[in-house]
Design an enzyme around this catalytic site. Sequence first.
Site, short mmCIF file in Angstrom:
data_model
loop_
_atom_site.label_atom_id
_atom_site.label_comp_id
_atom_site.label_asym_id
_atom_site.label_seq_id
_atom_site.Cartn_x
_atom_site.Cartn_y
_atom_site.Cartn_z
N ARG A 243 0.82 -1.23 0.00
CA ARG A 243 0.00 0.00 0.00
C ARG A 243 0.85 1.26 0.00
NH1 ARG A 243 -3.81 -3.17 3.92
NH2 ARG A 243 -5.06 -4.14 2.30
N TYR A 362 -7.61 -1.09 -5.95
CA TYR A 362 -6.80 -2.29 -5.70
C TYR A 362 -5.91 -2.18 -4.45
CZ TYR A 362 -3.08 -0.39 -8.95
OH TYR A 362 -2.14 0.34 -9.59
N GLU A 363 -5.40 -3.34 -4.05
CA GLU A 363 -4.66 -3.49 -2.78
C GLU A 363 -5.49 -2.97 -1.61
OE1 GLU A 363 -0.47 -3.25 -2.63
OE2 GLU A 363 -0.22 -3.79 -4.73
N GLY A 364 -6.79 -3.23 -1.66
CA GLY A 364 -7.72 -2.79 -0.62
C GLY A 364 -8.40 -1.50 -1.04
#
Length: 379
Positions: A243, A362-364
Amino acid sequence: MNFNFTEEQILIQQAARDYAQRELIKDVLQRDASSEFPAHHVKALAELGFMGIMTDPVYDGAGMDTISYVLAMEELSKVDASVSVIVSVNNSLVCYGIEAFGSNMQKEKYLRPLARGEIIGAFLLSEPEAGSDATMQRTTAEDKGDYYLLNGTKNWITNGNSAGVYLVIAQSHPEKKHKGINVLIVERNSQGISVGPHEDKMGMRSSDTHSVMFTDVKVPKENRIGDDGFGFRFAMQTLEGGRIGIAAQALGIASGAYERALQYSKERKTFGTEIANHQAIAFKLADMATNIEAARFFCLKAAWLKDQGQPYGTASAMAKLFAADTAMWVTTEAVQIHGGYGYVREYHVERLMREAKLTQIYEGTSEIQKIIISREILK
Ligand SMILES: Cc1cc2nc3c(=O)[nH]c(=O)nc-3n(C[C@H](O)[C@H](O)[C@H](O)COP(=O)(O)OP(=O)(O)OC[C@H]3O[C@@H](n4cnc5c(N)ncnc54)[C@H](O)[C@@H]3O)c2cc1C
């Protein structure tokens, strides 16, 4: 506190800026139209050491810190986030994951070529029914003694077709729920792997996004990272660093759009003067610059905590949340400042706006970042 960068950090920033402004810019519009994978850029960036920026030189990496990584990601993303996401997945998910948690054999065999950029890696967590709720893994890794038998489908995989190595998250003990999940290093040319068609995306169009299917793929036991059942924790801990990369990417997209809007506002005239002289435009630029600077501090703080060996999960979630929302807002305003010209490809800002949207997903997603942050502050 010290707000100065080291000489090394400035050199990395300059090298990334030079490459982006000299090389990436040349064919970014054409690649956005064609969705062609930027193989020649990946090769060139590998030669410059950008595919293993943070990996220890013992394993053929550049041995730089996370702050350098943020600076490089910002510069690359100002011009082309399709390229910077390849750099980000390889560095902060795949190389970091193997370096932090892998065995000596795994580092020798896989980390070296990944850090040199001879092959690139992919991180396979998401599935058709496991996105935000990553505990819902349906892909299975059945323990067969000296190997795992892998079956299932992964979705939305960046570098899905171009990777030489996959880090696959899969369920080995469904009764243990997320504590039964493993992570396996899977070679792309193993028997039983098939790759779906390239996703026709809104933005980051030349990054390589595919579904990946596994049918009775045999994976040697020695390719499991960590202890039995470590896979979910591996994914969550690795994503904390990932992140930071995506936050820096969002920062770069925002600052790339801002720099273009600033320049344009000094050239375009309406009502007898440059539009920068209209307070409505000047104030937009002031708000953009302020939010970008705040996003930059968030990214550097998270990177600094990671470099100091301190917990950085909440800081990286805050950085990603704030930088992604800043990127979305700044790019939209950059299109507005360009008027009609902002709506056509040639001026780049509409592409940056399309790229910004993905950083909120993306990536949460941004909602998931808020869950991470609120859990921490309410505990
Ligand atoms: C281009 C692209 C590249 C990607 N690359 C990779 C990759 O390399 N590897 C990989 O593993 N994955 C990758 N992903 C997958 C990505 O991480 C997921 O799309 C993301 O995590 C969201 O999952 P989802 O799409 O299933 O949405 P869902 O989880 O179905 O969410 C739908 C909506 O509901 C919201 N929501 C869900 N749960 C909650 C909740 N509890 N509270 C509030 N809101 C909630 C979400 O925020 C979202 O707005 C990629 C995705 C894209 C689009």
